[in-house]
Design an enzyme around this catalytic site. Structure first.
Site, PDB file in Angstrom:
ATOM      1  N   ASP A 296      -8.202   8.349  60.749  1.00 21.32           N
ATOM      2  CA  ASP A 296      -7.210   9.415  60.887  1.00 21.32           C
ATOM      3  C   ASP A 296      -6.392   9.067  62.135  1.00 21.32           C
ATOM      4  OD1 ASP A 296      -5.645  11.673  60.714  1.00 21.32           O
ATOM      5  OD2 ASP A 296      -7.321  13.064  60.462  1.00 21.32           O
TER       6      ASP A 296
HETATM    7  C1  NOJ Z   1      -3.827  13.946  61.019  1.00 24.68           C
HETATM    8  C2  NOJ Z   1      -4.337  14.623  59.787  1.00 24.68           C
HETATM    9  O1  NOJ Z   1      -5.664  15.042  59.996  1.00 24.68           O
HETATM   10  C3  NOJ Z   1      -4.267  13.746  58.541  1.00 24.68           C
HETATM   11  O2  NOJ Z   1      -4.639  14.507  57.428  1.00 24.68           O
HETATM   12  C4  NOJ Z   1      -2.889  13.185  58.389  1.00 24.68           C
HETATM   13  O3  NOJ Z   1      -2.801  12.428  57.203  1.00 24.68           O
HETATM   14  C5  NOJ Z   1      -2.551  12.363  59.608  1.00 24.68           C
HETATM   15  N1  NOJ Z   1      -2.615  13.206  60.816  1.00 24.68           N
HETATM   16  C6  NOJ Z   1      -1.175  11.727  59.533  1.00 24.68           C
HETATM   17  O4  NOJ Z   1      -0.221  12.695  59.697  1.00 24.68           O
END
Ligand code: NOJ
Length: 885
Positions: A296
């Site tokens: 993530d």
């Molecule tokens: C953090 C989020 O938890 C995730 O779901 C997302 O895809 C990424 N940021 C990218 O924006």
């Protein structure tokens, strides 16, 4: 950080970026003194065992051709090319939310990774589909798949290689959790079907889907590691992990998902982005995952440790401090391979997994380039907004990718609407009635439908929660717009305070709109930092008061709820004038006509609750409350085990206000002529797994340092991430290889393992999906209205098995087409070996605990409406047995 971004960003389009960046920057800056390998104490009995090395990808037959092609390409890559494609080029370093490095010499492009699970985040001319929870509420497999295909068409149309969805973790263990609405419901099977069919749909268009967040990311607060505090540790036992939270991931992998995103938090003390048991052991061995694992955003907290533990791609690539050209990988990974800390073998596998996934999805043929920018809405702008000095150019080409998907979106929003109450057949309504509409939720946000970055506010009709799981609305068909287009006698009070001094006529019907919101942690809305801390499970904006006042004034009140999850209804649900209640969930752009088609009876409601609605919050186990610990690593221990949502309510004999799966219709259905047929005879364990196929082999010697030298005369973009090293650094790394003393973790090994008996193909041992029993049931519309019915199948394990199992567990469901009055349809459902198994922690395998015993397969329209049972022992189906719920 604001200063940097202020100089880069102009206008509103950047404010979301600043919000998110401030959050990440703060977390990252604070992270500097973390020792990524050292773990903190977690409660006794919870372990994150080591599992090394990462199983090579390519051993599953369905991927062998892609791996063959990938091996040809990767064997020609230099060290710096391999390390380049495994990492993002930095935060805001390209058009998409994530932009991987490329290998242009070999024709391997930069990959564009973009949110969100319900549509294209921060883009234009694309559909804002209903959220996952709404899709789950349809219980309609064909609609779930259709939305997946439509998402795939839109992502491909914008040139996005990797779709950052679906979300199947969180599962919804915590009703107040901020991101439950991105997924499909608080049950592993509903969540699994939602995720797997979405993946199949998205990938049918050649777009790589990403199942996320792996795993146990069940609350938003305290999710990220920083120096003040590590991210929380979700402490779980192995059986609960397998039977609840892993189940949707297993189905997603079985569906062929191309990538997996790790969660921010830790599991059993080890951060998900470097938890070797989860990544190497479960994902890549037991579940046979062949694609690539990405972090993530800014969840990576180490370089070597994460590579060894099975991470394949770092996103967005930045290290401790975003936007300054710092990375854990890129040039550092080149260095770590040259000095021998990360085996070449591991890097080869990382690169091969990424390249193979692109072939597997056919992106080597005619795949469009990105034609939009997530950072700005104008036609031109900075190409690398995160760079110190960025060239400008065309960034948004405004390609319309909606392709008439509004109809799919509207059908889902309509068929998700869940009627909880309808006294005296108050619904459907006549269009010529006199309507008084109350609540700001009935109309669009008066400041503009996209005025809040990432939908980070609760203004107007709630079509989605907030955070990265959102999209801009191309338009919003609001309930008031749709109602006034069909009814002429309408008065709307655009306020959440009940107006004083109203003249009320006896024939007036009050339509009261209330909502409840939640989202991702980097935005706090009305005191709620993602999770519903401040609001609890109450309607927002004093919604309860609005309903009660309307109910005191009017004889007929219809309450319409847009919500991310369960809310408490007790203050007004039994008031005599509250005659009907509709949960419209989160309908996306199609909030209006989907609702009026139910209100005015064009179609009968057919949605069913994807979670339980309690009478009060104290009915939940205390362990599923939000954790709020400001010092040390918050410990979130899953002491309730398998008992979440309806499994908990049933185990404790608590009758909720509305049970999981509940949903009324304007008509009634009868279930008859149920049959059960045995298909594959059960054995106590799955059959022997097929052996692993061959995987690519490469030379494993440390490459010459020249493979990582900066190219001569290269004109760099400052702060963009590159995988090259200065000549002297590369040479020094190789020289250090012989004396390198990297502190490898306990259990570290470089010998590939044979693999778990529970494994054998994508998702696990393929015989787990052997059909044990087929069940059919005739559903007849015996009422007076056309409508669709949902048959829900729950398993009750035989009495006396040696494993404590929930009273009933959902195992399959099917929805009828729209049945005319007196029309029938035969629905066919099935249960697999795995559906009748438990995960035995000692055997580390799925066990059928009582092969000859009689499981009861219950059929009904809700988890508390099971009136037909099929016994596997006698192969009979009967009505009239006493349901256990
Ligand atoms: C953090 C989020 O938890 C995730 O779901 C997302 O895809 C990424 N940021 C990218 O924006």
């Amino acid at each position: 950080m604001d200063l940097i971004l202020d100089s880069l960003c102009k206008g509103m389009a950047c404010s979301y970026a600043k919000l998110q960046c401030n959050h990440y920057a703060w977390s990252n800056l604070l992270r500097t003194s973390i020792n990524p390998v050292k773990r903190l104490h977690i409660p006794a009995g919870y372990v994150a065992s080591p599992y090394y090395p990462t199983p090579h990808g390519g051993w599953v037959a369905g991927w062998s051709e892609s791996y063959r092609k990938a091996a040809l390409l990767v064997s020609n890559m230099t060290l710096a090319e391999k390390t380049n494609i495994t990492c993002g080029s930095g935060y805001f370093m390209g058009r998409c939310v994530g932009n991987s490095g490329s290998a242009p010499r070999l024709g391997f492009p930069q990959l564009c990774l973009q949110d969100s699970p319900l549509g294209i985040r921060n883009s234009d001319h694309s559909t804002a589909f209903p959220a996952g929870i709404t899709v789950g509420a349809t219980w309609d497999k064909s609609l779930i798949y259709a939305r997946g295909v439509a998402l795939g068409e839109e992502f491909r149309g914008k040139g996005i290689n990797v779709h950052l969805g679906p979300t199947v973790g969180p599962l919804g263990r915590k009703p107040q959790g901020g991101r439950n609405w991105e997924g499909f419901g608080a049950d592993p099977v509903l969540q699994a079907v939602g995720g797997a069919l979405t993946i199949k749909g998205v990938q049918s268009q050649g777009v790589i889907a990403t199942i996320k967040h792996y795993i146990l990311n069940e609350q938003e607060m305290y999710r990220m590691y920083n120096v003040v505090q590590p991210g929380y540790s979700s402490n779980i036992d192995d059986r609960t992990l397998h039977e609840l939270y892993l189940w949707p991931f297993a189905e997603g992998i079985r569906a062929g998902v191309g990538s997996v995103m790790t969660a921010y938090n830790a599991v059993n003390g080890s951060a998900c982005s470097q938890n070797s048991y989860l990544l190497n052991g479960i994902l890549k061995d037991e579940l046979g995952f062949q694609g690539f694992v990405m972090s993530d955003w800014h969840a990576q907290i180490s370089g070597v440790a994460s590579a060894l533990a099975g991470l394949d791609m770092s996103m967005p690539g930045d290290g401790l401090i975003p936007l300054v050209g710092d990375s854990y990988w890129m040039y550092e990974l080149s260095r770590a391979v040259l000095n021998g800390s990360v085996p070449v073998d591991r890097l080869n596998d990382m690169a091969t997994r990424i390249v193979a996934t692109r072939y597997q999805l056919g992106q080597d043929k005619n795949y469009p380039d990105p034609n939009f920018s997530t950072h700005t809405q104008g036609p031109t702008g900075l190409l690398y907004p995160g760079a110190l000095f960025s060239p400008s150019g065309v960034v948004n080409e405004f390609v319309d990718v909606q392709f008439g998907h509004a109809e799919i979106a509207r059908n889902i929003s309509r068929d998700a609407i869940t009627m909880l109450k309808n006294v005296n057949n108050t619904l459907p309504l006549h269009t010529n009635s006199s309507f008084k509409i109350f609540g700001t939720d009935a109309q669009k946000n008066r400041h503009g439908i996209n005025s809040c970055p990432d939908q980070g506010c609760d203004e107007g009709t709630l079509g989605m929660g907030w955070g990265s799981g959102t999209a801009r609305y191309p338009y919003l068909d609001s309930p008031v717009d749709a109602i006034t287009s069909r009814a002429s006698n309408v008065k709307f009070y655009n306020s959440d305070t009940f107006p004083s001094g109203l003249t009320v006529a006896a024939r007036d019907i009050a339509l009261v709109f209330i909502n409840a919101d939640s989202g991702e942690n980097y935005i706090t809305v009305e005191g709620n930092p993602g999770d519903r801390t401040h609001a609890g499970l109450n309607a927002w904006h004093n919604g309860n008061e609005l309903v009660k006042k309307a109910a005191a004034a009017y004889g007929t009140v219809i309450v319409i709820v847009h919500t991310v999850g369960p809310i408490l209804l007790e203050e007004w649900i039994d008031l005599p004038s509250v005659q009907a209640v509709l949960f419209a969930h989160l309908p996306g752009q199609e909030a209006g006509a989907s609702l009026t088609s139910i209100l005015f009876g064009d179609v009968s409601p057919s949605g069913h609750l994807p979670y339980t609605i309690p009478n009060n919050e104290s009915e939940y186990p205390t362990s599923v409350s939000l954790i709020n610990v400001k010092i040390g690593q918050p410990q979130d221990t899953y002491t309730e085990g398998l008992y979440i949502d309806y499994r908990h309510f049933n185990a404790h004999g608590i009758k909720p206000r509305y049970a999981f799966g509940h949903g009324l219709s304007y008509t009634t259905f009868s279930f008859s002529n149920a049959t059960i047929t045995a298909v594959t005879p059960l054995t106590s364990m799955p059959l022997a797994r097929p052996p692993k196929g061959a995987t690519p082999t490469y030379r494993t010697t440390i490459p010459p340092p020249s493979e990582a030298y900066w190219p001569a005369n290269f004109s760099r973009i400052w702060h963009y991430l590159y995988s090259w090293l200065k000549e002297s650094d590369a040479d020094a790394a190789v020289a250090a290889a012989s004396t390198n003393t990297y502190p490898y973790p306990a259990g570290y090994s470089q010998t590939q393992k044979l693999g778990s008996p529970a494994s054998g193909d994508q998702g696990g041992n393929p015989t787990l999906w052997d059909i044990a029993y087929n069940i059919s049931v005739t559903v007849t519309n015996v009422g007076h209205y056309a409508g669709k019915a949902v048959a829900q199948l729950y398993v009750q394990f035989p009495p006396g098995v040696n494993y404590d199992t929930p009273v009933i567990q959902l195992r399959d469901f099917e929805k009828t087409k729209e049945l005319a009055v007196e029309e029938s349809q035969v629905l066919r459902l099935s249960v697999t070996r795995r559906d009748l198994s438990v995960w035995d922690t000692g055997m580390q395998n799925w066990i059928v605990p009582d092969i000859g015993g009689s499981y009861i397969l219950w059929l009904g329209e809700s988890s508390d409406g099971l009136n037909l049972g099929c016994a596997t022992g006698w192969l009979v189906c009967k009505g009239g047995w006493k349901s256990p719920v």
